[in-house]
Design a protein around this motif. Structure first.
Motif, PDB file in Angstrom:
ATOM      1  N   ARG A  29      -8.065  -7.472  -1.612  1.00 33.19           N
ATOM      2  CA  ARG A  29      -7.420  -7.694  -2.922  1.00 33.19           C
ATOM      3  C   ARG A  29      -8.453  -8.057  -3.992  1.00 33.19           C
ATOM      4  O   ARG A  29      -8.191  -8.837  -4.901  1.00 33.19           O
ATOM      5  CB  ARG A  29      -6.366  -8.800  -2.809  1.00 33.19           C
ATOM      6  CG  ARG A  29      -5.225  -8.459  -1.858  1.00 33.19           C
ATOM      7  CD  ARG A  29      -4.493  -9.683  -1.332  1.00 33.19           C
ATOM      8  NE  ARG A  29      -4.044 -10.547  -2.391  1.00 33.19           N
ATOM      9  CZ  ARG A  29      -3.771 -11.846  -2.230  1.00 33.19           C
ATOM     10  NH1 ARG A  29      -3.915 -12.396  -1.050  1.00 33.19           N
ATOM     11  NH2 ARG A  29      -3.341 -12.568  -3.234  1.00 33.19           N
TER      12      ARG A  29
ATOM     13  N   PRO B 226     -11.895 -15.492  -6.762  1.00 31.32           N
ATOM     14  CA  PRO B 226     -11.383 -15.951  -8.063  1.00 31.32           C
ATOM     15  C   PRO B 226     -12.080 -17.218  -8.543  1.00 31.32           C
ATOM     16  O   PRO B 226     -12.452 -17.319  -9.722  1.00 31.32           O
ATOM     17  CB  PRO B 226      -9.897 -16.211  -7.780  1.00 31.32           C
ATOM     18  CG  PRO B 226      -9.571 -15.393  -6.584  1.00 31.32           C
ATOM     19  CD  PRO B 226     -10.808 -15.389  -5.757  1.00 31.32           C
TER      20      PRO B 226
ATOM     21  N   THR C 194      -5.417 -18.541  -2.751  1.00 35.20           N
ATOM     22  CA  THR C 194      -5.730 -17.109  -2.812  1.00 35.20           C
ATOM     23  C   THR C 194      -6.347 -16.596  -1.514  1.00 35.20           C
ATOM     24  O   THR C 194      -6.465 -15.385  -1.332  1.00 35.20           O
ATOM     25  CB  THR C 194      -6.721 -16.814  -3.952  1.00 35.20           C
ATOM     26  OG1 THR C 194      -7.939 -17.526  -3.714  1.00 35.20           O
ATOM     27  CG2 THR C 194      -6.137 -17.229  -5.293  1.00 35.20           C
TER      28      THR C 194
ATOM     29  N   GLU D 284      -7.431  -7.504  -7.704  1.00 38.38           N
ATOM     30  CA  GLU D 284      -6.494  -8.540  -8.145  1.00 38.38           C
ATOM     31  C   GLU D 284      -7.218  -9.858  -8.399  1.00 38.38           C
ATOM     32  O   GLU D 284      -6.935 -10.567  -9.374  1.00 38.38           O
ATOM     33  CB  GLU D 284      -5.425  -8.723  -7.062  1.00 38.38           C
ATOM     34  CG  GLU D 284      -4.430  -9.836  -7.320  1.00 38.38           C
ATOM     35  CD  GLU D 284      -3.465 -10.007  -6.163  1.00 38.38           C
ATOM     36  OE1 GLU D 284      -3.067 -11.159  -5.900  1.00 38.38           O
ATOM     37  OE2 GLU D 284      -3.106  -8.985  -5.524  1.00 38.38           O
ATOM     38  N   HIS D 285      -8.175 -10.184  -7.533  1.00 36.29           N
ATOM     39  CA  HIS D 285      -8.893 -11.451  -7.668  1.00 36.29           C
ATOM     40  C   HIS D 285      -9.842 -11.444  -8.866  1.00 36.29           C
ATOM     41  O   HIS D 285     -10.054 -12.472  -9.515  1.00 36.29           O
ATOM     42  CB  HIS D 285      -9.648 -11.762  -6.374  1.00 36.29           C
ATOM     43  CG  HIS D 285      -8.746 -12.145  -5.251  1.00 36.29           C
ATOM     44  ND1 HIS D 285      -9.069 -11.981  -3.927  1.00 36.29           N
ATOM     45  CD2 HIS D 285      -7.500 -12.693  -5.253  1.00 36.29           C
ATOM     46  CE1 HIS D 285      -8.084 -12.398  -3.160  1.00 36.29           C
ATOM     47  NE2 HIS D 285      -7.116 -12.831  -3.952  1.00 36.29           N
TER      48      HIS D 285
ATOM     49  N   ARG E  59       2.237  -9.963 -12.608  1.00 40.29           N
ATOM     50  CA  ARG E  59       1.254  -8.894 -12.722  1.00 40.29           C
ATOM     51  C   ARG E  59       0.395  -9.041 -13.974  1.00 40.29           C
ATOM     52  O   ARG E  59      -0.731  -8.546 -14.018  1.00 40.29           O
ATOM     53  CB  ARG E  59       1.961  -7.537 -12.753  1.00 40.29           C
ATOM     54  CG  ARG E  59       2.672  -7.167 -11.471  1.00 40.29           C
ATOM     55  CD  ARG E  59       1.695  -7.005 -10.323  1.00 40.29           C
ATOM     56  NE  ARG E  59       0.715  -5.949 -10.589  1.00 40.29           N
ATOM     57  CZ  ARG E  59      -0.351  -5.709  -9.829  1.00 40.29           C
ATOM     58  NH1 ARG E  59      -0.599  -6.479  -8.791  1.00 40.29           N
ATOM     59  NH2 ARG E  59      -1.180  -4.723 -10.117  1.00 40.29           N
TER      60      ARG E  59
ATOM     61  N   ARG F  20      -2.688 -10.697 -12.785  1.00 36.73           N
ATOM     62  CA  ARG F  20      -3.455 -10.085 -11.707  1.00 36.73           C
ATOM     63  C   ARG F  20      -3.599  -8.573 -11.825  1.00 36.73           C
ATOM     64  O   ARG F  20      -4.236  -7.960 -10.966  1.00 36.73           O
ATOM     65  CB  ARG F  20      -2.758 -10.385 -10.366  1.00 36.73           C
ATOM     66  CG  ARG F  20      -2.558 -11.863 -10.107  1.00 36.73           C
ATOM     67  CD  ARG F  20      -1.588 -12.091  -8.947  1.00 36.73           C
ATOM     68  NE  ARG F  20      -1.359 -13.495  -8.690  1.00 36.73           N
ATOM     69  CZ  ARG F  20      -2.009 -14.216  -7.785  1.00 36.73           C
ATOM     70  NH1 ARG F  20      -2.914 -13.624  -7.036  1.00 36.73           N
ATOM     71  NH2 ARG F  20      -1.754 -15.494  -7.615  1.00 36.73           N
TER      72      ARG F  20
ATOM     73  N   SER G 226      -9.245  -9.820 -11.679  1.00 35.92           N
ATOM     74  CA  SER G 226      -8.341 -10.000 -12.820  1.00 35.92           C
ATOM     75  C   SER G 226      -7.890 -11.446 -12.936  1.00 35.92           C
ATOM     76  O   SER G 226      -7.890 -12.030 -14.030  1.00 35.92           O
ATOM     77  CB  SER G 226      -7.123  -9.072 -12.666  1.00 35.92           C
ATOM     78  OG  SER G 226      -6.205  -9.271 -13.706  1.00 35.92           O
ATOM     79  N   LEU G 227      -7.527 -12.046 -11.804  1.00 33.20           N
ATOM     80  CA  LEU G 227      -7.078 -13.440 -11.803  1.00 33.20           C
ATOM     81  C   LEU G 227      -8.197 -14.362 -12.269  1.00 33.20           C
ATOM     82  O   LEU G 227      -7.977 -15.261 -13.095  1.00 33.20           O
ATOM     83  CB  LEU G 227      -6.617 -13.827 -10.398  1.00 33.20           C
ATOM     84  CG  LEU G 227      -6.135 -15.267 -10.203  1.00 33.20           C
ATOM     85  CD1 LEU G 227      -4.896 -15.533 -11.041  1.00 33.20           C
ATOM     86  CD2 LEU G 227      -5.856 -15.540  -8.726  1.00 33.20           C
TER      87      LEU G 227
END
Length: 299
Positions: free
Chosen positions: A79, A280, A275, A82-83, A149, A152, A85-86
């Motif tokens: 992921r 992140p 997470t 996603e991480h 979303r 993330r 972005s987070l």
């Protein structure tokens, strides 16, 4: 929720293990900095890559030699988009609150050097700044626990580009204002401090202790255990030792910086445990350290 595993004596040995590794890593990079050509090069260049490199290499070496699963220690690319972005979106929130805290409180903070351990801070200004910053941390932790979303969902390439753009702010502003800010400084703050410290403290230490002691406690949707407390305590001790030179008999412990860093460690530890990754927190840690130097290039 994961509970303790193994015999009590085995769990005690894990605490001894992480304390010994912490001491060995700290002495190793201090020796490299103080007594080798690498340290002289870094001193001349005004950088500090060595601690982060030693932390990251030591973590990977220990996991390889003991045949541990890197994924269980938060060191994987699961992921990763996603991480990224987070980490980016949480950084922007945290930095906004941090800047607001300094402006409102008037508290003077210079991230380029450790605070004088013998000075007395303005407690009123410090309390105001800390209160605002904690409010920002609370929002960040709520974002981490949320599955929205909007937090993330940035495309990975866009996240990478924006992370690079944010990290470039101090060099660009410094060059514009005639106060050069080295790109090497950005690299060691982001990768050395951010990724190196998160890999070691939240990757190795927190995960190793949790592996033996479990994560039996739950609060506000975050599961955690003794690993969070041990890693945060040692993270605080690391920063208290910033003003200590045990090779030359100087023992001016920066306890104020150390205590505040314990709470910073808890903050990053909660992000890591929720997470299941150090990425992140490493993004937030690295970018925050870079942007904390921005006041040094402003008029």
């Amino acid at each position: 929720m994961p509970g303790p595993s193994g015999r009590p004596i085995d769990r005690l040995w894990v605490l001894i293990e992480v304390a010994a590794v912490f001491a060995a890593v700290h002495v190793s990079y201090r020796a490299i900095k103080g007594f080798t050509v690498i340290g002289r090069w870094e001193g001349a260049a005004g950088t500090n890559f060595t601690p982060g490199v030693v932390m990251a290499v030591s973590t990977c070496a220990i996991l390889l030699l003991t045949r541990k699963d890197f994924r269980a220690y938060g060191l994987s690319l699961d992921r990763w988009g996603e991480h990224l972005s987070l980490g980016l979106t949480c950084t922007l929130v945290e930095v906004a609150f941090g800047a607001f805290a300094l402006v409102i409180s008037g508290y003077e903070f210079d991230a380029s050097r450790p605070p004088d351990p013998h000075s007395t801070p303005d407690w009123r200004k410090l309390a105001v700044a800390a209160g605002i910053l904690v409010a920002g941390w609370t929002i960040v932790l709520a974002m981490v626990s949320s599955r929205r979303r909007s937090v993330r969902g940035l495309p990975p390439l866009l996240s990478i580009a924006l992370i690079a753009a944010v990290a470039a702010v101090p060099p660009v502003v410094g060059t514009t204002l005639g106060k050069p800010f080295s790109c090497l400084t950005v690299l060691w703050l982001f990768f050395g401090a951010g990724f190196g410290e998160e890999t070691f403290y939240r990757g190795y230490i927190q995960s190793r202790v949790d592996e033996a002691w479990g994560r039996p406690w739950r609060m506000l949707g975050f599961e955690f255990g003794a690993g969070l407390l041990v890693s945060s305590f040692l993270f605080g001790l690391l920063h208290a030792l910033n003003t200590v030179d045990y090779f030359h008999g100087r023992y001016d412990f920066g306890w104020g910086m150390g205590i505040s860093s314990v709470f910073v460690g808890i903050y990053f530890g909660l992000i890591r445990t929720h997470t299941q990754s150090v990425l992140p927190g490493a993004i937030i840690h690295g970018l925050t350290d870079v942007l904390a130097r921005l006041p040094n290039v402003l008029p």
